[in-house]
Design an enzyme around this catalytic site. Structure first.
Site, PDB file in Angstrom:
ATOM      1  N   ASP A  23       0.808  -1.276   0.028  1.00 22.89           N
ATOM      2  CA  ASP A  23       0.098  -0.097  -0.052  1.00 22.89           C
ATOM      3  C   ASP A  23       1.028   1.210  -0.135  1.00 22.89           C
ATOM      4  OD1 ASP A  23       0.150   1.009   3.153  1.00 22.89           O
ATOM      5  OD2 ASP A  23       0.375  -0.873   2.899  1.00 22.89           O
TER       6      ASP A  23
ATOM      7  N   ASP B  31       1.252   4.589   1.857  1.00 20.85           N
ATOM      8  CA  ASP B  31       1.074   4.915   3.304  1.00 20.85           C
ATOM      9  C   ASP B  31      -0.051   6.152   3.589  1.00 20.85           C
ATOM     10  OD1 ASP B  31       1.612   3.742   5.941  1.00 20.85           O
ATOM     11  OD2 ASP B  31       2.694   5.787   6.539  1.00 20.85           O
TER      12      ASP B  31
END
Length: 264
Positions: free
Chosen positions: A204, A206
């Site tokens: 992902d 952040d």
């Protein structure tokens, strides 16, 4: 099982709970620090005997701050392990490393607290940690196609994810990855004179790097699962490129030092 010092190990992170098929054997190891986080299975990858340990347990029983790091590393050393690859899930602190990127970091920053991070509570023992990862193992993984070589991984306490402000702060310092388990694992490996290299899979961006609702655990696990097959393939290829005999001296910090106890 003979302690020949030639065995390699893989410590699997979130979503990485198995590595071998049914032909692997399970090994139990007692340590002065309690049991490791899960049963250790031993199999082969190419010409190497390899021990696999799920960092969070076989069913993710342990959160990052409760992983029995000292027991895990001690158990692997006692089995004869001297070289470790440590796959892990990470968030990215830069848009240049999107989900699915595979990175071999060369630096870490510790932002954890209250974790037992040494075996040496007595004896005045200090280990060099300027370069926290084994350069030889790093090269074995970083030279594979599609892998990003280098990056600084900041290790946060968890189990919560970063605030947007924290994320932007980390990025402003030049850190590129954020993780919850890379410390104290790396320094415990160094204290036990084991070569250690992290292999990070970006799951992902952040919280401070993009707008939206922030990082969600369900999304992290889904991204990790989506990339599990190529990620395991990468780890196997890294193992396959490792020399049979260990030649690294970078990860031997105790030469010329009298330790208060014998290493397992």
């Amino acid at each position: 099982m003979p302690d020949n010092g030639l065995m390699l190990a893989v410590i699997g992170g979130s979503g990485f709970y198995s590595f071998f098929g049914s032909d692997a054997r399970s090994v139990s190891v007692d340590t002065p620090y309690g049991p490791p986080s899960g049963a250790i299975t031993v199999g082969t990858v190419g010409s190497h005997e390899v021990a696999f340990l799920p960092r969070h347990g076989a069913h993710h029983e342990f959160n990052p701050h409760t992983v029995p790091y000292r027991a895990n590393m001690w158990a692997l050393r006692a089995l004869g392990v001297r070289r470790i690859f440590a796959p892990c899930a990470v968030g990215s602190l830069t848009t240049e490393l999107g989900p699915g990127s595979m990175v071999v970091p060369d630096q870490l920053v510790d932002r954890t607290n209250a974790r037992a991070d040494t075996y040496f509570d007595t004896g005045g023992i200090h280990v060099g940690f300027a370069d926290p990862y084994c350069p030889t193992l790093r090269a074995n993984a970083a030279e594979l196609p599609g892998v990003v070589d280098g990056g600084t991984m900041v290790v946060i306490q968890g189990p919560r994810f970063s605030t947007r402000a924290e994320s932007r702060w980390f990025a402003s310092q030049g850190f590129t990855l954020v993780n919850m388990t890379g410390y104290p694992e790396a320094v415990l490996a160094r204290e036990l004179e084991m070569c250690y290299a992290a292999i990070a899979l970006v799951t992902d961006l952040d919280a401070g790097i993009e707008s939206g609702e922030g990082v969600k655990a369900v999304d992290v696990f889904a991204e990790f699962e989506k990339n599990m097959v190529p990620f395991k393939k990468l780890v196997r290829e890294a193992i396959g490129s490792v020399a049979q005999e260990r030649t690294c001296t970078h990860c031997l910090p105790h030469e010329g030092v009298t330790l208060p106890f014998e290493l397992p």
